[in-house]
Design a protein around this motif. Structure first.
Motif, PDB file in Angstrom:
ATOM      1  N   LEU A 174      28.985  -1.555  14.813  1.00  0.00           N
ATOM      2  CA  LEU A 174      29.674  -0.820  14.140  1.00  0.00           C
ATOM      3  C   LEU A 174      30.932  -2.198  15.322  1.00  0.00           C
ATOM      4  CD1 LEU A 174      30.852   0.450  11.632  1.00  0.00           C
ATOM      5  CD2 LEU A 174      31.453   2.031  13.520  1.00  0.00           C
ATOM      6  N   PRO A 175      32.027  -3.056  14.319  1.00  0.00           N
ATOM      7  CA  PRO A 175      32.945  -2.633  15.939  1.00  0.00           C
ATOM      8  C   PRO A 175      33.675  -2.320  16.244  1.00  0.00           C
ATOM      9  CG  PRO A 175      32.756  -4.821  13.244  1.00  0.00           C
ATOM     10  CD  PRO A 175      31.629  -3.002  12.836  1.00  0.00           C
ATOM     11  N   HIS A 176      33.993  -3.187  17.376  1.00  0.00           N
ATOM     12  CA  HIS A 176      35.410  -1.378  18.440  1.00  0.00           C
ATOM     13  C   HIS A 176      34.556  -0.307  19.234  1.00  0.00           C
ATOM     14  CE1 HIS A 176      38.218  -4.378  16.810  1.00  0.00           C
ATOM     15  NE2 HIS A 176      38.202  -3.930  15.451  1.00  0.00           N
ATOM     16  N   HIS A 177      32.933  -0.397  18.193  1.00  0.00           N
ATOM     17  CA  HIS A 177      32.162   0.720  18.840  1.00  0.00           C
ATOM     18  C   HIS A 177      30.295   0.493  19.377  1.00  0.00           C
ATOM     19  CE1 HIS A 177      35.396   3.735  16.939  1.00  0.00           C
ATOM     20  NE2 HIS A 177      35.660   2.586  16.117  1.00  0.00           N
ATOM     21  N   PRO A 178      30.899  -0.125  20.498  1.00  0.00           N
ATOM     22  CA  PRO A 178      29.360  -0.801  21.116  1.00  0.00           C
ATOM     23  C   PRO A 178      28.336   0.681  21.218  1.00  0.00           C
ATOM     24  CG  PRO A 178      30.802  -0.017  22.692  1.00  0.00           C
ATOM     25  CD  PRO A 178      31.327   0.376  21.316  1.00  0.00           C
ATOM     26  N   TYR A 179      28.821   2.021  20.470  1.00  0.00           N
ATOM     27  CA  TYR A 179      27.654   3.112  20.717  1.00  0.00           C
ATOM     28  C   TYR A 179      27.550   3.438  19.144  1.00  0.00           C
ATOM     29  CZ  TYR A 179      27.462   1.969  26.389  1.00  0.00           C
ATOM     30  OH  TYR A 179      28.107   1.289  26.512  1.00  0.00           O
ATOM     31  N   ILE A 180      27.763   2.891  18.319  1.00  0.00           N
ATOM     32  CA  ILE A 180      27.748   3.459  16.937  1.00  0.00           C
ATOM     33  C   ILE A 180      27.328   1.802  16.412  1.00  0.00           C
ATOM     34  CG2 ILE A 180      29.141   4.308  15.117  1.00  0.00           C
ATOM     35  CD1 ILE A 180      30.619   5.198  16.417  1.00  0.00           C
ATOM     36  N   SER A 181      25.872   2.523  15.284  1.00  0.00           N
ATOM     37  CA  SER A 181      25.165   0.918  14.983  1.00  0.00           C
ATOM     38  C   SER A 181      25.558   1.215  12.948  1.00  0.00           C
ATOM     39  CB  SER A 181      23.665   0.464  15.103  1.00  0.00           C
ATOM     40  OG  SER A 181      23.369   2.002  15.471  1.00  0.00           O
ATOM     41  N   VAL A 182      25.396   0.358  12.245  1.00  0.00           N
ATOM     42  CA  VAL A 182      24.755   0.375  11.128  1.00  0.00           C
ATOM     43  C   VAL A 182      23.327  -0.328  11.164  1.00  0.00           C
ATOM     44  CG1 VAL A 182      25.954  -0.193   8.344  1.00  0.00           C
ATOM     45  CG2 VAL A 182      27.124  -0.216  10.309  1.00  0.00           C
ATOM     46  N   TRP A 183      22.883   0.871  10.725  1.00  0.00           N
ATOM     47  CA  TRP A 183      20.592   0.895  10.360  1.00  0.00           C
ATOM     48  C   TRP A 183      20.725   1.171   8.856  1.00  0.00           C
ATOM     49  CZ3 TRP A 183      17.293   6.075  11.350  1.00  0.00           C
ATOM     50  CH2 TRP A 183      16.207   5.358  12.307  1.00  0.00           C
ATOM     51  N   SER A 184      20.093  -0.020   9.299  1.00  0.00           N
ATOM     52  CA  SER A 184      18.546  -0.001   7.532  1.00  0.00           C
ATOM     53  C   SER A 184      18.130   0.341   7.432  1.00  0.00           C
ATOM     54  CB  SER A 184      19.488  -1.282   6.856  1.00  0.00           C
ATOM     55  OG  SER A 184      20.962  -1.011   6.893  1.00  0.00           O
ATOM     56  N   PRO A 185      16.444   1.388   7.760  1.00  0.00           N
ATOM     57  CA  PRO A 185      15.319   1.377   8.309  1.00  0.00           C
ATOM     58  C   PRO A 185      14.565   1.514   6.640  1.00  0.00           C
ATOM     59  CG  PRO A 185      16.485   3.536   8.608  1.00  0.00           C
ATOM     60  CD  PRO A 185      17.483   2.628   8.531  1.00  0.00           C
ATOM     61  N   GLN A 186      13.632   0.994   6.918  1.00  0.00           N
ATOM     62  CA  GLN A 186      12.842   1.227   5.325  1.00  0.00           C
ATOM     63  C   GLN A 186      11.976   1.866   5.320  1.00  0.00           C
ATOM     64  OE1 GLN A 186      11.643  -1.517   2.922  1.00  0.00           O
ATOM     65  NE2 GLN A 186      10.463   0.587   1.973  1.00  0.00           N
ATOM     66  N   TRP A 187      12.218   2.900   5.043  1.00  0.00           N
ATOM     67  CA  TRP A 187      11.587   3.996   4.724  1.00  0.00           C
ATOM     68  C   TRP A 187       9.474   3.637   4.622  1.00  0.00           C
ATOM     69  CZ3 TRP A 187       8.828   7.458   0.482  1.00  0.00           C
ATOM     70  CH2 TRP A 187       8.710   8.927   0.419  1.00  0.00           C
ATOM     71  N   ARG A 188       9.363   4.643   5.980  1.00  0.00           N
ATOM     72  CA  ARG A 188       7.057   4.132   6.035  1.00  0.00           C
ATOM     73  C   ARG A 188       7.139   2.873   6.550  1.00  0.00           C
ATOM     74  NH1 ARG A 188       5.140   9.474   1.690  1.00  0.00           N
ATOM     75  NH2 ARG A 188       5.436  10.594   2.881  1.00  0.00           N
ATOM     76  N   HIS A 189       8.199   2.278   6.894  1.00  0.00           N
ATOM     77  CA  HIS A 189       7.546   0.837   7.170  1.00  0.00           C
ATOM     78  C   HIS A 189       6.255   0.899   7.652  1.00  0.00           C
ATOM     79  CE1 HIS A 189       8.104  -2.693   9.635  1.00  0.00           C
ATOM     80  NE2 HIS A 189       8.661  -3.354   8.591  1.00  0.00           N
ATOM     81  N   TRP A 190       5.605   0.130   7.232  1.00  0.00           N
ATOM     82  CA  TRP A 190       4.762  -0.493   8.173  1.00  0.00           C
ATOM     83  C   TRP A 190       4.227  -0.628   9.575  1.00  0.00           C
ATOM     84  CZ3 TRP A 190       2.014  -4.712  10.024  1.00  0.00           C
ATOM     85  CH2 TRP A 190       2.419  -5.873   9.987  1.00  0.00           C
ATOM     86  N   ARG A 191       5.207  -0.503   9.895  1.00  0.00           N
ATOM     87  CA  ARG A 191       5.595  -0.768  11.431  1.00  0.00           C
ATOM     88  C   ARG A 191       5.862   0.314  12.416  1.00  0.00           C
ATOM     89  NH1 ARG A 191       3.287  -5.757  14.709  1.00  0.00           N
ATOM     90  NH2 ARG A 191       2.860  -7.464  12.707  1.00  0.00           N
ATOM     91  N   TRP A 192       7.087   0.627  11.538  1.00  0.00           N
ATOM     92  CA  TRP A 192       7.563   1.588  12.403  1.00  0.00           C
ATOM     93  C   TRP A 192       7.827   3.036  11.859  1.00  0.00           C
ATOM     94  CZ3 TRP A 192      10.103   1.627  17.105  1.00  0.00           C
ATOM     95  CH2 TRP A 192      10.287   0.799  17.965  1.00  0.00           C
TER      96      TRP A 192
END
Length: 293
Positions: A174-192
């Motif tokens: 997130l701009p100006h917030h180095p310890y906040i991210s915008v995360w977009s995981p795939q539900w039940r991803h085959w690796r994660w």
């Protein structure tokens, strides 16, 4: 509605007129530096007309801009402009020739200011007289994202945070917030994997790395999950989370809230994220920092 008067006052205060994304980032930083409260670059772009929008700015945003130029709030700013305009219309003393010259000067000088004041007062009246949005108040605001809200693509929500990304769409700071991210995981991803209770929009998300096709040996799997756990534990970040794969079409991205690593449920084998907020206000993202502490 037109907020040109307050915009021009801000420009006069900073000494420049924002015309590029970097200008709006700079202005957002200057406001934060002076008031210790942030008005997002996206909001500033809407106010200046850099981004087309029919959304009405919040009173708190207008108040911050007014405070930035030395007034108590936006109402006080409007009263100040009205007083200046009223004073300009009072009779002037002096010789007839001086009076005619001053009159022409004053008319040119204050005529435009009077018109801008009328526009500003009309905007305030419109804002205060507008009825509250039905069924949700702030949650119906275009500046608020709520649990379960869906987006068709990454860009549809990344642009709301002022993020332009051509790659790594699944995770952006997130701009100006180095310890906040915008995360977009795939539900039940085959690796994660990213497992959780989809019926409740994932109050927790447990992730661990291990390819389903068995392409990685057990030692590599253990090392990678151990490293991931240690890195996330030390980082102590927040993740504004949009999950792909929760909808029947499998492609939409669903806002599932703001997550923080749950230390009690995480270990060297997996990391579990717990939802700590189910809505975000795009105009006031600084408050998210409190959730990290």
């Amino acid at each position: 509605m037109n907020y040109e008067l307050i915009c021009r006052a801000v420009e006069q205060s900073v000494g420049y007129s924002p015309k590029t994304p970097k200008d709006f980032d700079r202005l957002s930083d200057e406001i934060f530096g002076r008031l210790h409260q942030r008005v997002s670059p996206t909001t500033l772009k809407r106010l200046w007309g850099y981004v087309a929008s029919d959304a009405v700015p919040r009173q708190s945003t207008l108040d911050l801009l007014a405070q930035f130029v030395g007034c108590d709030d936006y109402d006080a700013f409007c009263r100040q402009q009205e007083a200046v305009s009223h004073e300009a219309l009072q009779p002037q003393t002096g010789t007839a020739a001086e009076g005619r010259t001053a009159g022409r000067h004053d008319w040119m000088k204050w005529g435009g200011a009077g018109l801008m004041l009328i526009i500003a007062l009309a905007a305030v009246y419109d804002l205060l007289s507008r009825p509250a949005a039905a069924g949700g108040g702030d949650d119906d605001s275009p500046y608020v994202i709520t649990l379960g809200q869906r987006f068709g693509s990454y860009d549809d929500y990344l642009m709301l945070f002022g993020i332009q990304a051509d790659d790594t769409l699944w995770g952006q700071r997130l701009p100006h917030h180095p310890y906040i991210s915008v995360w977009s995981p795939q539900w039940r991803h085959w690796r994660w994997h990213n497992d959780g209770d989809s019926a409740r929009l994932l109050p927790t998300i447990t992730e661990h790395w291990e390819p389903d096709d068995g392409s990685a040996d057990s030692m590599l799997v253990a090392v990678r999950n151990n490293d991931h756990y240690l890195a996330q534990r030390d980082l102590n970040e927040l993740r504004i989370t949009f999950v792909r794969g929760l909808t029947p079409d499998g492609d939409s991205l669903t806002f599932c809230g703001v997550y923080r690593m749950d230390m009690s449920l995480s270990n060297f084998h997996h990391v579990t994220w717990r939802r700590v907020a189910d809505r975000i206000d795009l105009e006031h993202l600084d408050y998210l920092e409190q959730l990290r502490n």
